[in-house]
Write a protein that holds these residues in place. Sequence first.
Motif, mmCIF file in Angstrom:
data_model
loop_
_atom_site.group_PDB
_atom_site.id
_atom_site.type_symbol
_atom_site.label_atom_id
_atom_site.label_comp_id
_atom_site.label_asym_id
_atom_site.label_seq_id
_atom_site.Cartn_x
_atom_site.Cartn_y
_atom_site.Cartn_z
ATOM 1 N N ARG A 1 0.760 -1.464 0.315
ATOM 2 C CA ARG A 1 0.723 0.398 -0.264
ATOM 3 C C ARG A 1 0.688 1.477 -0.053
ATOM 4 N NH1 ARG A 1 -5.383 0.354 1.092
ATOM 5 N NH2 ARG A 1 -5.483 -1.478 1.919
ATOM 6 N N ARG A 2 1.596 1.555 0.413
ATOM 7 C CA ARG A 2 2.999 2.378 0.460
ATOM 8 C C ARG A 2 4.268 2.165 -0.715
ATOM 9 N NH1 ARG A 2 0.390 0.687 5.082
ATOM 10 N NH2 ARG A 2 -0.046 2.326 6.414
ATOM 11 N N LEU A 3 3.625 1.686 -1.355
ATOM 12 C CA LEU A 3 4.763 1.371 -2.548
ATOM 13 C C LEU A 3 4.163 3.135 -3.522
ATOM 14 C CD1 LEU A 3 4.476 -2.042 -4.136
ATOM 15 C CD2 LEU A 3 6.366 -0.812 -3.495
ATOM 16 N N PRO A 4 5.082 3.650 -4.541
ATOM 17 C CA PRO A 4 4.602 4.534 -4.672
ATOM 18 C C PRO A 4 3.768 4.574 -5.776
ATOM 19 C CG PRO A 4 6.678 4.501 -5.096
ATOM 20 C CD PRO A 4 6.343 3.636 -4.334
ATOM 21 N N ALA A 5 2.092 4.757 -6.053
ATOM 22 C CA ALA A 5 1.118 4.606 -6.865
ATOM 23 C C ALA A 5 1.822 4.342 -8.697
ATOM 24 C CB ALA A 5 0.464 5.612 -7.204
ATOM 25 N N TRP A 6 2.518 5.158 -9.026
ATOM 26 C CA TRP A 6 2.623 4.643 -10.648
ATOM 27 C C TRP A 6 3.788 2.877 -9.876
ATOM 28 C CZ3 TRP A 6 8.089 3.478 -10.815
ATOM 29 C CH2 TRP A 6 9.067 4.548 -9.925
#
Length: 208
Positions: free
Chosen positions: A113-118
């Motif tokens: 969930r805390r990865l960059p959205a892209w």
Amino acid sequence: MKAEANRRQIECLKCAASPAYFIDTYCKIYDPTSRDWLPFNLWPAQFDALDLIHESQLTVILKARQLGMTWLVLGYSLWQMTFRPAATVLLFSKRENEAIYLLGQERLRGMWRRLPAWLRSPQSTYDAASAWMLANGSVARAFPSNAGDSYTATLAVVDEADLVSDLDTLLGRVKPTIDAGGKLVLLSRVDKSKPESPFKKTYRAAQT
């Protein structure tokens, strides 16, 4: 806009080529002291351990508290699910609730969930306590130590293996799940009450 898209594409390629780069650059872990998610900046020993996991089919890790080895294996699980679709990750622990915890929002799901959205592969609509799927077809499943042998695994992880009462039986069931080319990682703290446990024998044999 085009320059940013190119940068992101290059970063995705770097992450796909190196689980260490992906984890060290983009993954976060929960720190109970600060009660916050912090960047997972790998130590030299963690880089070495990750190389062993990535290059080996069978890995056994003797861990202690605060070394981040469970986080490291979960980060590698997330890398597999993101960049090696459709990966199947099997997470085993002594009890089902402990395995589900590894899969949950405080561990693997929270890291995703805390990865960059892209960079984050979208989540599938299928989402349960003991099974979590991404839209690219990768799935992680959580099991107690007496289940999970009916799947073919890209990666099977047995956490707190020295606390599993019948590890030999579990390994006899789990090993066939990786025979098609998957990986198996055993990791655990030491149960000092069992000096000749299957986990300790496996660890000593690996050292030898």
